[in-house]
Scaffold this motif. Structure first.
Motif, PDB file in Angstrom:
ATOM      1  N   GLU A 108       3.527  60.231 -41.956  1.00  0.00           N
ATOM      2  CA  GLU A 108       4.544  59.180 -42.007  1.00  0.00           C
ATOM      3  C   GLU A 108       5.241  59.027 -40.656  1.00  0.00           C
ATOM      4  O   GLU A 108       5.659  57.936 -40.278  1.00  0.00           O
ATOM      5  N   ALA A 109       5.349  60.133 -39.934  1.00  0.00           N
ATOM      6  CA  ALA A 109       5.996  60.125 -38.623  1.00  0.00           C
ATOM      7  C   ALA A 109       5.035  59.804 -37.483  1.00  0.00           C
ATOM      8  O   ALA A 109       5.441  59.781 -36.316  1.00  0.00           O
ATOM      9  N   GLY A 110       3.758  59.579 -37.807  1.00  0.00           N
ATOM     10  CA  GLY A 110       2.795  59.227 -36.771  1.00  0.00           C
ATOM     11  C   GLY A 110       2.044  60.404 -36.181  1.00  0.00           C
ATOM     12  O   GLY A 110       1.364  60.272 -35.164  1.00  0.00           O
ATOM     13  N   LEU A 111       2.167  61.561 -36.825  1.00  0.00           N
ATOM     14  CA  LEU A 111       1.491  62.769 -36.342  1.00  0.00           C
ATOM     15  C   LEU A 111       0.379  63.104 -37.336  1.00  0.00           C
ATOM     16  O   LEU A 111       0.600  63.804 -38.329  1.00  0.00           O
ATOM     17  N   THR A 112      -0.812  62.599 -37.080  1.00  0.00           N
ATOM     18  CA  THR A 112      -1.920  62.741 -38.024  1.00  0.00           C
ATOM     19  C   THR A 112      -2.626  64.093 -37.847  1.00  0.00           C
ATOM     20  O   THR A 112      -2.502  64.737 -36.793  1.00  0.00           O
ATOM     21  N   PRO A 113      -3.381  64.543 -38.863  1.00  0.00           N
ATOM     22  CA  PRO A 113      -4.047  65.851 -38.771  1.00  0.00           C
ATOM     23  C   PRO A 113      -4.980  66.004 -37.575  1.00  0.00           C
ATOM     24  O   PRO A 113      -5.250  67.136 -37.150  1.00  0.00           O
ATOM     25  N   SER A 114      -5.490  64.908 -37.038  1.00  0.00           N
ATOM     26  CA  SER A 114      -6.386  65.012 -35.880  1.00  0.00           C
ATOM     27  C   SER A 114      -5.697  65.675 -34.690  1.00  0.00           C
ATOM     28  O   SER A 114      -6.360  66.241 -33.813  1.00  0.00           O
ATOM     29  N   PHE A 115      -4.374  65.634 -34.664  1.00  0.00           N
ATOM     30  CA  PHE A 115      -3.644  66.279 -33.583  1.00  0.00           C
ATOM     31  C   PHE A 115      -3.696  67.806 -33.692  1.00  0.00           C
ATOM     32  O   PHE A 115      -3.948  68.489 -32.706  1.00  0.00           O
ATOM     33  N   TYR A 116      -3.443  68.325 -34.879  1.00  0.00           N
ATOM     34  CA  TYR A 116      -3.102  69.737 -34.977  1.00  0.00           C
ATOM     35  C   TYR A 116      -4.032  70.603 -35.830  1.00  0.00           C
ATOM     36  O   TYR A 116      -4.015  71.817 -35.709  1.00  0.00           O
ATOM     37  N   ARG A 117      -4.835  70.005 -36.700  1.00  0.00           N
ATOM     38  CA  ARG A 117      -5.614  70.817 -37.641  1.00  0.00           C
ATOM     39  C   ARG A 117      -6.562  71.806 -36.954  1.00  0.00           C
ATOM     40  O   ARG A 117      -6.709  72.953 -37.375  1.00  0.00           O
ATOM     41  N   ALA A 165      -4.546  69.757 -25.358  1.00  0.00           N
ATOM     42  CA  ALA A 165      -4.588  70.354 -24.019  1.00  0.00           C
ATOM     43  C   ALA A 165      -3.191  70.793 -23.570  1.00  0.00           C
ATOM     44  O   ALA A 165      -3.023  71.879 -23.000  1.00  0.00           O
ATOM     45  N   LEU A 166      -2.196  69.958 -23.834  1.00  0.00           N
ATOM     46  CA  LEU A 166      -0.827  70.283 -23.423  1.00  0.00           C
ATOM     47  C   LEU A 166      -0.265  71.459 -24.215  1.00  0.00           C
ATOM     48  O   LEU A 166       0.458  72.295 -23.670  1.00  0.00           O
ATOM     49  N   VAL A 167      -0.607  71.529 -25.490  1.00  0.00           N
ATOM     50  CA  VAL A 167      -0.139  72.647 -26.305  1.00  0.00           C
ATOM     51  C   VAL A 167      -0.748  73.953 -25.808  1.00  0.00           C
ATOM     52  O   VAL A 167      -0.058  74.976 -25.670  1.00  0.00           O
ATOM     53  N   ALA A 219      -1.187  56.102 -23.801  1.00  0.00           N
ATOM     54  CA  ALA A 219      -1.807  54.779 -23.619  1.00  0.00           C
ATOM     55  C   ALA A 219      -1.664  54.310 -22.181  1.00  0.00           C
ATOM     56  O   ALA A 219      -2.607  53.746 -21.598  1.00  0.00           O
ATOM     57  N   ARG A 220      -0.508  54.557 -21.585  1.00  0.00           N
ATOM     58  CA  ARG A 220      -0.292  54.144 -20.198  1.00  0.00           C
ATOM     59  C   ARG A 220      -1.208  54.914 -19.252  1.00  0.00           C
ATOM     60  O   ARG A 220      -1.661  54.378 -18.237  1.00  0.00           O
ATOM     61  N   GLN A 221      -1.489  56.173 -19.593  1.00  0.00           N
ATOM     62  CA  GLN A 221      -2.371  56.999 -18.754  1.00  0.00           C
ATOM     63  C   GLN A 221      -3.841  56.881 -19.162  1.00  0.00           C
ATOM     64  O   GLN A 221      -4.698  57.558 -18.592  1.00  0.00           O
ATOM     65  N   LYS A 222      -4.097  56.019 -20.186  1.00  0.00           N
ATOM     66  CA  LYS A 222      -5.459  55.825 -20.710  1.00  0.00           C
ATOM     67  C   LYS A 222      -6.087  57.145 -21.164  1.00  0.00           C
ATOM     68  O   LYS A 222      -7.240  57.466 -20.850  1.00  0.00           O
ATOM     69  N   LYS A 223      -5.293  57.921 -21.933  1.00  0.00           N
ATOM     70  CA  LYS A 223      -5.758  59.199 -22.452  1.00  0.00           C
ATOM     71  C   LYS A 223      -5.755  59.183 -23.974  1.00  0.00           C
ATOM     72  O   LYS A 223      -4.936  58.499 -24.589  1.00  0.00           O
ATOM     73  N   ASP A 224      -6.659  59.934 -24.570  1.00  0.00           N
ATOM     74  CA  ASP A 224      -6.695  60.075 -26.014  1.00  0.00           C
ATOM     75  C   ASP A 224      -5.510  60.938 -26.466  1.00  0.00           C
ATOM     76  O   ASP A 224      -5.366  62.070 -25.996  1.00  0.00           O
ATOM     77  N   PRO A 225      -4.666  60.444 -27.388  1.00  0.00           N
ATOM     78  CA  PRO A 225      -3.453  61.188 -27.757  1.00  0.00           C
ATOM     79  C   PRO A 225      -3.735  62.565 -28.360  1.00  0.00           C
ATOM     80  O   PRO A 225      -3.087  63.552 -27.985  1.00  0.00           O
ATOM     81  N   ALA A 226      -4.685  62.652 -29.295  1.00  0.00           N
ATOM     82  CA  ALA A 226      -4.942  63.933 -29.954  1.00  0.00           C
ATOM     83  C   ALA A 226      -5.488  64.965 -28.962  1.00  0.00           C
ATOM     84  O   ALA A 226      -5.039  66.120 -28.927  1.00  0.00           O
TER      85      ALA A 226
END
Length: 275
Positions: A258-267, A237-239, A225-232
């Protein structure tokens, strides 16, 4: 009780715990530093701080071997359960140092003190986990160091030592999240084998690890959010840049969410490989 060296600051206590090869000293230093920081009896940094070690202190045993040479484990025998618990103890030991390294190495980052609150709680709980698993090994007539272990976990710290956002993507959001995926099946298998004591230890670890992934997800999203980047998109890209190999299914989507890591990150990365 192990006699502790003087702790000059949060960064100093974390660095000294990382450097400690005596595992009783390491766990006690990690927890005492967390207590003093939580009580606001330590500054963040001081001129007397120990330099952050490039590698954590380790005892002479276990022998460290390549991950590909590790023997597969079955839980149908006491020896198989000991082998699994030994592997978990090794993971928890590395998790102590990984949490401490986030604190010590990135103590100069412009983040709120609550960032360090969260990671010292993680370090405290990882030290608790290591002790619980080691105690259970001893109850079964073994100890940490009796079997080989692999040396791949610290590579994640080395590869992301210059980038906090990358560190958060790889360590809590991949390595810790993987624990949420595999632990429920291990809990069930321990109970099927009649080893209720080991299952109870895994219960504690599983519940705590949800919080650890949540700490990682919270601060990863904060930095994005501080860098104005989309988290997913940033995570993916970092992975690709910092993690070797694909992400492994199956995923515990409920615990991850529950921990804030939704499927949009990793699926979408399940079958991805890195060049």
């Amino acid at each position: 009780m192990t006699e502790l060296p003087r702790i000059h600051s949060l960064r100093d206590g974390a660095a000294k715990a990382i450097a400690a090869a005596d595992l009783d000293l390491k766990t006690e230093l990690a927890q005492e530093t967390a207590r003093r920081w939580d009580d606001r009896k330590l500054s963040l940094r001081s001129p007397l701080d120990l330099t952050v070690p490039e590698r954590p202190g380790r005892p002479a045993r276990p022998e460290l071997i390549a991950p590909t040479k590790m023997v597969r484990r079955t839980l149908h025998s006491t020896r198989g359960r000991v082998a699994l618990l030994h592997a978990i103890a090794h993971i928890e030991l590395n998790a102590i140092d990984l949490a401490l390294d986030i604190v010590a190495r990135f103590a100069g980052e412009k983040v709120p003190n609550s960032f360090f609150d969260g990671w010292m709680r993680v370090a405290f709980e990882e030290a608790k986990h290591f002790r619980l698993v080691r105690d259970r090994l001893r109850q079964l007539g073994a100890d940490y160091g009796d079997m080989p272990a692999h040396d791949g976990l610290w590579q994640a710290a080395h590869d992301t030592r210059n980038d906090l956002t990358a560190r958060l993507a790889v360590v809590p959001l991949i390595l810790e999240a993987r624990g949420l995926d595999v632990t429920p099946a291990l809990q069930a298998k321990m109970r099927e084998a009649g080893d209720m004591e080991s299952a109870a230890v895994l219960d504690i670890i599983y519940e705590d690890e949800k919080g650890h992934v949540a700490v990682g997800a919270k601060w990863f999203r904060f930095l994005c959010a501080r860098q104005k980047k989309d988290p997913a998109a940033t995570f993916q890209a970092l992975v690709r840049a910092n993690f070797r190999g694909p992400l492994k299914a199956p995923f515990n989507d409920v615990a991850r969410a529950e921990a804030g890591l939704t499927p949009s990150f990793y699926r979408s990365m399940t079958a991805s490989t890195n060049i």
